[in-house]
Design a protein around this motif. Structure first.
Motif, mmCIF file in Angstrom:
data_model
loop_
_atom_site.group_PDB
_atom_site.id
_atom_site.type_symbol
_atom_site.label_atom_id
_atom_site.label_comp_id
_atom_site.label_asym_id
_atom_site.label_seq_id
_atom_site.Cartn_x
_atom_site.Cartn_y
_atom_site.Cartn_z
ATOM 1 N N ARG A 14 0.795 -1.237 0.000
ATOM 2 C CA ARG A 14 0.000 0.000 0.000
ATOM 3 C C ARG A 14 0.830 1.291 0.000
ATOM 4 N NH1 ARG A 14 -4.047 -2.860 -1.588
ATOM 5 N NH2 ARG A 14 -5.616 -3.513 -0.104
ATOM 6 N N GLN A 15 2.007 1.249 -0.615
ATOM 7 C CA GLN A 15 2.871 2.429 -0.665
ATOM 8 C C GLN A 15 2.824 3.065 -2.063
ATOM 9 O OE1 GLN A 15 4.456 3.705 2.136
ATOM 10 N NE2 GLN A 15 3.077 2.160 3.007
ATOM 11 N N PRO A 16 3.258 4.333 -2.190
ATOM 12 C CA PRO A 16 3.233 5.016 -3.487
ATOM 13 C C PRO A 16 4.105 4.314 -4.522
ATOM 14 C CG PRO A 16 3.577 6.593 -1.711
ATOM 15 C CD PRO A 16 3.717 5.217 -1.115
ATOM 16 N N MET A 17 3.640 4.394 -5.775
ATOM 17 C CA MET A 17 4.382 3.831 -6.904
ATOM 18 C C MET A 17 4.696 4.954 -7.885
ATOM 19 S SD MET A 17 2.583 0.149 -7.521
ATOM 20 C CE MET A 17 3.963 -0.548 -8.441
ATOM 21 N N GLU A 18 5.984 5.121 -8.170
ATOM 22 C CA GLU A 18 6.473 6.181 -9.036
ATOM 23 C C GLU A 18 6.418 5.746 -10.500
ATOM 24 O OE1 GLU A 18 10.555 8.794 -9.570
ATOM 25 O OE2 GLU A 18 10.586 6.989 -8.348
ATOM 26 N N PRO A 19 5.985 6.634 -11.408
ATOM 27 C CA PRO A 19 6.053 6.300 -12.830
ATOM 28 C C PRO A 19 7.511 6.381 -13.289
ATOM 29 C CG PRO A 19 5.277 8.544 -12.568
ATOM 30 C CD PRO A 19 5.416 7.962 -11.190
ATOM 31 N N ILE A 20 8.049 5.285 -13.831
ATOM 32 C CA ILE A 20 9.470 5.271 -14.186
ATOM 33 C C ILE A 20 9.726 5.115 -15.676
ATOM 34 C CG2 ILE A 20 10.196 4.452 -11.920
ATOM 35 C CD1 ILE A 20 10.604 1.652 -13.306
ATOM 36 N N GLY A 21 8.713 4.779 -16.461
ATOM 37 C CA GLY A 21 8.952 4.627 -17.892
ATOM 38 C C GLY A 21 7.734 4.118 -18.633
ATOM 39 N N LEU A 22 7.936 3.884 -19.916
ATOM 40 C CA LEU A 22 6.885 3.387 -20.799
ATOM 41 C C LEU A 22 7.300 2.065 -21.426
ATOM 42 C CD1 LEU A 22 5.979 6.591 -22.857
ATOM 43 C CD2 LEU A 22 4.551 5.469 -21.146
ATOM 44 N N VAL A 23 6.327 1.215 -21.671
ATOM 45 C CA VAL A 23 6.507 0.001 -22.464
ATOM 46 C C VAL A 23 5.320 -0.083 -23.422
ATOM 47 C CG1 VAL A 23 7.836 -1.297 -20.753
ATOM 48 C CG2 VAL A 23 5.340 -1.463 -20.760
ATOM 49 N N GLU A 24 5.488 -0.852 -24.478
ATOM 50 C CA GLU A 24 4.375 -1.114 -25.381
ATOM 51 C C GLU A 24 4.058 -2.593 -25.310
ATOM 52 O OE1 GLU A 24 2.787 -0.139 -29.855
ATOM 53 O OE2 GLU A 24 4.874 0.232 -29.373
ATOM 54 N N LYS A 25 2.807 -2.909 -25.019
ATOM 55 C CA LYS A 25 2.351 -4.289 -24.888
ATOM 56 C C LYS A 25 1.388 -4.601 -26.026
ATOM 57 C CE LYS A 25 3.921 -5.323 -20.653
ATOM 58 N NZ LYS A 25 4.334 -6.530 -20.043
ATOM 59 N N SER A 26 1.594 -5.730 -26.671
ATOM 60 C CA SER A 26 0.714 -6.158 -27.745
ATOM 61 C C SER A 26 -0.720 -6.256 -27.240
ATOM 62 C CB SER A 26 1.171 -7.516 -28.271
ATOM 63 O OG SER A 26 0.289 -7.972 -29.266
#
Length: 106
Positions: A54-66
């Motif tokens: 239940r802790q904060p999650m930082e946005p770290i990047g992008l991926v592309e998923k089929s």
């Protein structure tokens, strides 16, 4: 116990920037803030809501998923768990595209 996906699609206050985040209106449920892209570690597996972290999650990047397109990868600030999450492109509060595009590709 079975949960309704509709019951999961609720508004919340962002743990990072304190923005009021409305429920998603594009047919998917929202799990991150459209203004800052931060999330909260609530799943062990996508959608299970079983994490005790239940802790904060930082946005770290992008991926592309089929089949799912671009996804923001979040990393938990406490335990390091990583989870990709679908972008919200439509509806009442789409993700900030400039912020999304500033993330590195992983």
């Amino acid at each position: 116990m079975t949960r309704s996906r509709r019951a999961e699609n609720t508004g919340f206050v962002c743990v990072h920037c304190a923005a009021d985040v409305p429920a998603n209106s594009d047919g998917h449920y929202r799990n991150h803030c459209p203004a800052c892209l931060w999330s909260l570690h609530v799943d062990d597996l996508p959608g299970d809501r079983a994490s005790e972290c239940r802790q904060p999650m930082e946005p770290i990047g992008l991926v592309e998923k089929s089949g799912k397109g671009w996804q923001v990868v979040h990393r938990c600030t406490a335990c390091g768990h990583r989870q990709p999450n679908r972008l919200v492109r439509d509806g009442d509060a789409p993700d900030d595209l400039d912020l999304v595009l500033s993330l590195p590709w992983l």
